[in-house]
Enzyme design. Structure first.
Site, short mmCIF file in Angstrom:
data_model
loop_
_atom_site.label_atom_id
_atom_site.label_comp_id
_atom_site.label_asym_id
_atom_site.label_seq_id
_atom_site.Cartn_x
_atom_site.Cartn_y
_atom_site.Cartn_z
N HIS A 39 1.38 4.12 8.33
CA HIS A 39 0.67 5.98 8.60
C HIS A 39 1.44 6.43 9.62
O HIS A 39 3.01 5.74 9.64
CB HIS A 39 -0.26 5.09 9.50
CG HIS A 39 -1.21 4.14 8.79
ND1 HIS A 39 -2.32 4.55 8.43
CD2 HIS A 39 -1.65 2.52 9.15
CE1 HIS A 39 -3.13 3.24 7.75
NE2 HIS A 39 -2.66 2.13 8.66
N HIS A 61 0.89 -1.02 -0.24
CA HIS A 61 -0.24 -0.59 0.04
C HIS A 61 1.24 1.15 -0.07
O HIS A 61 1.54 1.59 0.95
CB HIS A 61 -1.01 -0.18 1.37
CG HIS A 61 -1.83 -1.36 1.48
ND1 HIS A 61 -3.12 -1.15 1.40
CD2 HIS A 61 -1.28 -2.25 1.79
CE1 HIS A 61 -3.69 -2.61 1.45
NE2 HIS A 61 -2.65 -3.33 2.25
N PHE A 62 0.90 1.71 -1.10
CA PHE A 62 1.91 3.16 -0.96
C PHE A 62 1.31 4.39 -1.38
O PHE A 62 1.86 5.97 -1.13
CB PHE A 62 3.30 2.79 -2.49
CG PHE A 62 3.69 1.73 -2.27
CD1 PHE A 62 4.04 1.17 -1.25
CD2 PHE A 62 4.91 1.67 -3.66
CE1 PHE A 62 5.47 0.46 -1.78
CE2 PHE A 62 5.95 0.31 -3.43
CZ PHE A 62 6.32 -0.01 -2.51
N ARG A 63 0.17 3.53 -1.05
CA ARG A 63 -1.15 5.61 -0.84
C ARG A 63 -0.97 6.30 -1.95
O ARG A 63 -1.81 7.21 -1.22
CB ARG A 63 0.44 5.70 0.30
CG ARG A 63 -0.13 4.92 1.81
CD ARG A 63 -1.16 4.09 2.19
NE ARG A 63 -1.40 4.06 3.35
CZ ARG A 63 -1.90 2.42 3.97
NH1 ARG A 63 -2.93 2.49 3.18
NH2 ARG A 63 -1.61 1.85 5.32
N ASP A 113 2.62 -6.41 2.78
CA ASP A 113 1.64 -6.47 3.18
C ASP A 113 2.13 -4.61 4.14
O ASP A 113 1.84 -3.73 4.46
CB ASP A 113 0.69 -6.81 4.35
CG ASP A 113 -0.76 -6.33 4.35
OD1 ASP A 113 -1.09 -5.14 3.76
OD2 ASP A 113 -1.23 -6.46 5.17
N ASN A 126 -6.99 0.76 -2.41
CA ASN A 126 -7.10 1.31 -1.44
C ASN A 126 -6.89 2.48 -1.38
O ASN A 126 -6.61 2.56 0.13
CB ASN A 126 -7.44 0.37 -0.53
CG ASN A 126 -6.07 -0.10 0.62
OD1 ASN A 126 -5.51 -0.37 -0.61
ND2 ASN A 126 -6.12 -0.55 1.87
N HIS A 173 -2.19 -13.01 3.42
CA HIS A 173 -1.54 -12.80 4.86
C HIS A 173 -2.38 -13.41 6.35
O HIS A 173 -2.57 -12.61 6.56
CB HIS A 173 -1.76 -10.67 4.82
CG HIS A 173 -2.80 -10.12 4.97
ND1 HIS A 173 -3.92 -10.77 5.14
CD2 HIS A 173 -3.37 -8.71 4.22
CE1 HIS A 173 -5.38 -10.18 4.68
NE2 HIS A 173 -4.57 -9.09 4.48
N HIS A 218 -8.34 -10.64 1.27
CA HIS A 218 -8.28 -10.64 2.63
C HIS A 218 -9.45 -10.73 3.25
O HIS A 218 -10.33 -10.43 2.99
CB HIS A 218 -8.15 -8.79 3.15
CG HIS A 218 -8.20 -8.34 4.05
ND1 HIS A 218 -7.15 -7.17 4.77
CD2 HIS A 218 -8.69 -8.72 5.16
CE1 HIS A 218 -7.43 -7.20 5.96
NE2 HIS A 218 -8.12 -7.91 6.21
#
Length: 445
Positions: free
Chosen positions: A314, A62-64, A310, A94, A236, A178
């Site tokens: 944050h 997740h590189f945002r 994964d 996401n 995961h 997931h």
């Protein structure tokens, strides 16, 4: 682009370790052999006891970007990945906006083409109402479909059983999931809020996101895949109980249902919550020693096919919130490979098995073209590792935009000294190249 000859390396590839030379010309591996002779314009790198491995392919990050760039960007996190020996990544949908339309998917590809230091692809996201968009996705140019069957953001929780069956039945994309049962988690959360309010002690995270929640969801998804014939990859895994759902009696190429384990579930246990707190709050939760031991057993006997990260950063401020408001996830791409090499030093796993699970198997599972192996004619995505050059993780050597790591203070015995991306020396002894040579992954489907 400079050409290189890597001399006298311990090449780890396809279950063997062989001392040999590897010639890189342009983007590709030109020759593999012993005592290779080359022209003067080719730069020689003397391995001197180092191991040469194919770059890792991380199938879940997740590189945002877009929309959450205060946490991370494709530029920052891909550079951290390259420093960690991850040469290709598959990023999740996401973000904001979510990657649930073809237009938003192409927007992300456009960002990566301009800013990514590593090779890249993206998962297309499924929702309860975007089947028409899913059916437009070209499986030759996109890694696959991601479905959140629990723990989602926005409207990405796919909880309509009729829609889920329709997606499984109609798409020929590889489906990654997931798996946590949302109803179970909500009931568990309500019980602990009634006792503690929002400030639930972090040690109860594995009871809230419980073994039962994981098993209920993953077993349902697997049963649906068997009924519909869908190609399913379960992300995961975190519990001993789920290991009974997977098989190791056929080759990976013939499996319709495959499995992934992540670094944090292989490294940490619930005993670490007291020291690490929300810094090791992930979904699914890090659980007990028995679960960790079962994951290792399944990894080694090939019920689990892939090791991934994964990676989900944050900010420290976000992580400092009380339990119900502290987000789950943490940064891992810079330290995943050396963490597995630490397990090698501890006698838990062979170097050949690490390469199988981090490089070969993701390439096979996702049918990535010409990557994941050290073969003549393949892209030169290569990593040199010094097995005996110890170093300690500190804030001074972190490359994550969020500026922290659950591994801070950990000393690793092995160090990555060189990373090649498509033949380009992108990382060398702590220095990242300013040139960006990451390419869009393609798939042989």
């Amino acid at each position: 682009m400079g050409n290189h000859l890597i001399k006298n390396a311990k090449v780890v590839n396809e279950g063997r370790v062989e001392q040999c030379d590897v010639l890189i010309q342009g983007k590709y591996i030109k020759r593999i052999g012993t005592d290779l002779k080359v022209d003067d314009d080719i730069q020689e790198i003397y391995a001197n006891g180092k191991y040469l491995v194919p770059g890792a392919i991380d199938d879940q990050v997740h590189f945002r970007e877009p929309g959450l760039t205060h946490k991370a960007t494709i530029a920052t996190e891909s550079r951290a990945a390259v420093a960690g020996g991850i040469t290709s990544f598959i990023e999740m949908p996401n973000t904001n906006p979510q990657t649930v339309t073809i237009g938003h998917l192409e927007d992300k590809f456009a960002i990566a083409e301009k800013t990514s230091a590593a090779n890249f692809s993206f998962m297309f996201g499924g929702t309860n109402d975007n089947l028409k968009e899913i059916l437009k996705v070209d499986k030759r140019n996109v890694a696959g479909l991601k479905l959140f069957l629990g723990s989602s953001t926005g409207n990405m929780l796919v909880d309509d059983e009729k829609v889920l069956r329709e997606i499984f039945s109609k798409t020929d994309l590889l489906i990654s999931v997931h798996c946590e049962d949302e109803a179970t988690i909500r009931a568990n959360t309500a019980k602990y809020i009634a006792q503690y309010g929002d400030d639930i002690p972090i040690r109860f995270h594995p009871q809230i996101r419980s073994v039962e929640a994981c098993y209920l969801s993953s077993s349902r998804a697997i049963q649906l895949a068997k009924e519909t014939g869908a190609r399913l990859h379960v992300f995961h895994l975190s519990t001993a109980k789920e290991m009974e759902l997977f098989r190791n009696d056929i080759p990976l190429e013939k499996k319709k249902i495959t499995a992934e384990a992540c670094i944090h579930h292989l490294w940490f246990t619930d005993a670490d919550y007291e020291e690490k707190g929300t810094h090791i709050k992930w979904n699914p939760a890090v659980k007990g020693q028995q679960d960790k031991d079962a994951l290792w057993e399944a990894l080694l006997d090939d019920r689990i096919d892939v090791i991934a990260t994964d990676h989900a950063p944050h900010t420290l401020g976000e992580k400092a919130n009380v339990y119900t408001k502290a987000p789950s996830g943490g940064p891992l791409v810079q330290h995943a490979m050396v963490a597995m090499w630490e397990a090698y030093h501890q006698g838990k796993i062979s170097i050949e098995k690490i390469v199988q699970k981090m490089s070969h198997n993701p390439a096979i599972l996702f049918q990535v073209e010409k990557r994941g192996f050290i073969r003549e004619g393949y892209f030169a995505d290569l990593v040199l590792i010094d097995p005996d050059d110890s170093w300690t993780v500190s804030k001074d050597n972190l490359l994550y935009k969020c500026g922290w790591s659950p591994f801070e203070g950990t000393t690793f015995q092995s160090k990555i000294t060189h990373t090649f991306i498509n033949g380009h020396l992108a990382y060398h002894n702590g220095q990242l190249s300013d040139e960006l040579k990451g390419m869009r992954l393609t798939f042989d489907r």
